[in-house]
Scaffold this active site. Structure first.
Site, PDB file in Angstrom:
ATOM      1  CG  HIS A  15      -1.874   1.146   1.242  1.00  0.00           C
ATOM      2  ND1 HIS A  15      -1.537   2.383   1.744  1.00  0.00           N
ATOM      3  CD2 HIS A  15      -3.142   1.260   0.785  1.00  0.00           C
ATOM      4  CE1 HIS A  15      -2.578   3.196   1.593  1.00  0.00           C
ATOM      5  NE2 HIS A  15      -3.565   2.545   1.012  1.00  0.00           N
ATOM      6  CD  GLU A  49      -5.301   1.927  -3.071  1.00  0.00           C
ATOM      7  OE1 GLU A  49      -6.426   2.233  -2.672  1.00  0.00           O
ATOM      8  OE2 GLU A  49      -4.412   1.524  -2.315  1.00  0.00           O
ATOM      9  N   GLY A  77      -6.509   9.208   0.559  1.00  0.00           N
ATOM     10  CA  GLY A  77      -6.627   9.770   1.900  1.00  0.00           C
ATOM     11  C   GLY A  77      -7.222  11.163   1.958  1.00  0.00           C
ATOM     12  CB  SER A  82     -10.401  10.214  -3.305  1.00  0.00           C
ATOM     13  OG  SER A  82      -9.490  10.788  -2.400  1.00  0.00           O
TER      14      SER A  82
HETATM   15  P1  PGA Z   1      -9.306   6.521   0.524  1.00  0.00           P
HETATM   16  O1  PGA Z   1      -8.212   5.401   0.814  1.00  0.00           O
HETATM   17  O2  PGA Z   1     -10.442   5.892  -0.220  1.00  0.00           O
HETATM   18  O3  PGA Z   1      -9.708   7.003   1.893  1.00  0.00           O
HETATM   19  O4  PGA Z   1      -8.630   7.589  -0.291  1.00  0.00           O
HETATM   20  C1  PGA Z   1      -7.860   4.510  -0.202  1.00  0.00           C
HETATM   21  C2  PGA Z   1      -6.714   3.631   0.228  1.00  0.00           C
HETATM   22  O5  PGA Z   1      -5.813   4.092   0.937  1.00  0.00           O
HETATM   23  O6  PGA Z   1      -6.682   2.460  -0.151  1.00  0.00           O
END
Ligand code: PGA
Length: 258
Positions: free
Chosen positions: A96, A168, A174, A212
């Site tokens: 991640h 991602e 985040g 997001s």
């Molecule tokens: P988020 O997180 O949807 O809150 O942006 C995604 C992730 O970190 O996998």
């Protein structure tokens, strides 16, 4: 309709009782979806026994947020694949963005984790993503290609069914993340698919999008070519809201493929 992969990573949120409540609620709200989608939750390590207790025999799989590649050893602070299997984990989230960028995990270590998780009977969920700088420099596809080729270097066709990729973009994740344009996501997923086909032509690797994802953009994202699923953070952390979102995503995918 394409097979859908929908899941959430709870990061370092939710203690044991909060996780129990969340999982019971999510399980009960989504029981009717058993067999129609691949639904998974990746909670913190200390809550994995609770996940096993609540989800065993249900339609929801549970995963771990990280894993060491060795079974045992002098690796203080690490968690082994055997320990994860002991609590029924079948998905190992590898690389991640927060692991790569806050904790300095590199492609070399991630490659070993991917292979080890598969060798221990789990699905490796390899997370990849370009930084804002790589995007600004116009080298997103190159950055993604390197992460895939290195991360999947030891994978053989027989491992294929047990590899998923989560794309991602680092800049989209985040609370400070900027949601990516669907057109941009579609192009990156196509590029990722091409690299996967090049290195493992025999298998179809599910490619999930994350960063997001929210009720406003989820329906459009799931409908994009080469997006097999969504990996959701904040928008999935209340069971009721996640359940609604799951159903919206399913109906969008269904309507558009009908
Ligand atoms: P988020 O997180 O949807 O809150 O942006 C995604 C992730 O970190 O996998």
């Amino acid at each position: 309709m394409k097979k859908l992969y929908l899941g959430t990573n709870l990061k370092m949120y939710k203690n044991i009782s909060q996780t129990r409540d969340y999982l019971i609620r999510l399980r009960d709200l989504t029981t009717d979806l058993a067999g129609s989608i691949d639904l998974f939750v990746i909670p913190s390590f200390t809550t994995l026994p609770v996940a096993q207790e609540v989800l065993q025999g249900s339609h929801i799989r549970w995963g771990a947020q990280n894993m060491h590649w060795e079974e045992t050893g002098q690796f203080t602070g690490e968690i082994s694949p055997l320990m994860l299997r002991e609590v029924g984990v079948t998905i190992a989230e590898i690389g991640h963005s927060e692991r790569r960028h806050i904790f300095g995990e590199d492609d070399n270590a991630l490659r070993k984790k991917v292979k080890s998780s598969i060798d221990h009977g789990m699905t490796a969920l390899l997370c990849i993503g370009e930084t804002a700088k790589e995007k600004a420099d116009g080298i997103s596809d190159e950055a993604l290609s390197i992460q895939i080729k290195r991360g999947l270097k030891n994978i053989v066709p027989d491992d294929g069914d047990n590899v998923w990729i989560a794309y991602e973009p680092v800049w989209a994740i985040g609370i400070n993340g900027i949601p990516a344009d669907p057109e941009y996501v579609e192009l990156r997923h196509m590029a990722i698919r091409n690299v996967c086909k090049l290195i493992l032509p025999e298998i179809h690797i599910p490619i999930l999008y994350g960063g997001s994802v929210n009720p406003q953009n989820a329906k459009e994202l799931i409908d994009l070519r080469d997006v097999d699923g969504l990996f959701i953070g904040r928008a999935a952390w209340e069971a009721e809201k996640f359940n609604i979102l799951i159903r919206e995503i399913i109906s969008a995918a269904y309507i558009n493929s009908a």
